[in-house]
Every structure is written in C-alpha cells, then in structure tokens.
Motif scaffolding. Structure first.
Motif, short mmCIF file in Angstrom:
data_model
loop_
_atom_site.label_atom_id
_atom_site.label_comp_id
_atom_site.label_asym_id
_atom_site.label_seq_id
_atom_site.Cartn_x
_atom_site.Cartn_y
_atom_site.Cartn_z
N ALA A 1 0.85 -1.20 0.00
CA ALA A 1 0.00 0.00 0.00
C ALA A 1 0.88 1.24 0.00
CB ALA A 1 -0.91 0.02 1.22
N VAL A 2 0.25 2.38 -0.18
CA VAL A 2 0.91 3.66 0.12
C VAL A 2 0.62 3.97 1.58
CG1 VAL A 2 1.05 6.12 -0.39
CG2 VAL A 2 0.67 4.48 -2.25
N TYR A 3 1.67 4.22 2.33
CA TYR A 3 1.54 4.48 3.77
C TYR A 3 1.66 5.98 4.01
CZ TYR A 3 1.65 -0.44 4.94
OH TYR A 3 1.34 -1.77 5.07
N TYR A 4 0.71 6.50 4.80
CA TYR A 4 0.64 7.93 5.10
C TYR A 4 0.83 8.16 6.59
CZ TYR A 4 -1.48 8.35 0.46
OH TYR A 4 -1.72 8.31 -0.88
N CYS A 5 1.57 9.18 6.90
CA CYS A 5 1.73 9.67 8.26
C CYS A 5 0.70 10.78 8.49
CB CYS A 5 3.16 10.20 8.41
SG CYS A 5 3.54 11.04 9.93
N ALA A 6 0.14 10.86 9.71
CA ALA A 6 -0.86 11.88 10.00
C ALA A 6 -0.71 12.38 11.43
CB ALA A 6 -2.27 11.32 9.79
N ALA A 7 -1.08 13.65 11.63
CA ALA A 7 -1.03 14.27 12.96
C ALA A 7 -2.41 14.79 13.32
CB ALA A 7 -0.02 15.42 12.97
N GLY A 8 -2.82 14.55 14.57
CA GLY A 8 -4.13 15.02 14.99
C GLY A 8 -4.47 14.57 16.39
N THR A 9 -5.74 14.21 16.57
CA THR A 9 -6.25 13.76 17.86
C THR A 9 -6.25 12.23 17.89
OG1 THR A 9 -7.68 15.70 17.96
CG2 THR A 9 -8.21 13.88 19.44
#
Length: 121
Positions: free
Chosen positions: A92-100
C-alpha cells in the motif's frame, strides 16, 4: 501548520522488514497524536497504528498486531513504523498523519504525501 514527510518505503520480499519514518516540522510536534494509515488503489484509506503525544499509549489494527510497532521521538520530531513479517497484503501507500488520538481519518488534520510499500510473494 504541520508539514509531514515520510520515508523508508520500498520493495521487500514477504517475511521481510521495513522501517518507515515521518519527520514533522512547523507547529509543536509533541502536541499531536501521530498515526499511520495505508491505502491501495480503489480502496478507502485505512487506519494502521496510532501513538499518543507522550508515546505511552498505542493502538493497532488487528491485522498488524504483533508485527508492526509504532514509536516516536519528540526531540527529533519523528515517528516511526517498524514493520516485520511483512505480507503481500501489506502492500500500500503508507501515510503519516497528525491530529487527535483515534482510528478515524476524521481525527487527523495534517497528512504527509505518502510512501509506497510493496511486498512481493
């Protein structure tokens, strides 16, 4: 504003390992929970793992438990995803994310550009 840049993707044989990294810049990195999501063509982006701001709490999707480990280093504004015993279905394409802290895409306000992981059988 938080800018996230992923690295570490690539091609690996089934059973192998990869370590993804995500470096954050901009607003204070340690304010946010950090997560990894993944997406394959034609499918919804799915949750993989999340770590809270302190690094003391983590959650994983069932399919990666015992194989993947998420960690963070707030001094270096970095979050990692160590992926072991990789399977072709991890491609897959792996995504980093910032949040709650959470497992829903709606919890996250900042996203990286993604890094491709391909696992051959």
């Amino acid at each position: 504003q938080v800018r996230l840049v992923e690295s570490g993707g690539g091609l690996v044989q089934a059973g192998g390992s990869l370590r993804l990294s995500c470096v954050g810049s901009g607003r204070i990195f340690s304010n946010y929970a950090m997560a990894w999501f993944r997406q394959t063509p034609g499918k919804v982006r799915e949750f993989v793992a999340v770590i809270d701001w302190s690094g003391g709490k983590t959650t994983y999707v069932d399919s990666v438990k015992g194989r993947f480990t998420i960690s963070r280093d707030n001094a270096k504004n970095t979050v990692h995803l160590q992926m072991n015993s990789l399977k072709p279905e991890d491609t897959a394409v792996y995504y980093c994310a910032a949040g709650t802290y959470g497992t829903s895409r709606r919890e996250y306000v900042y996203w990286g550009q993604g890094t491709q992981v391909t696992v051959s059988s």
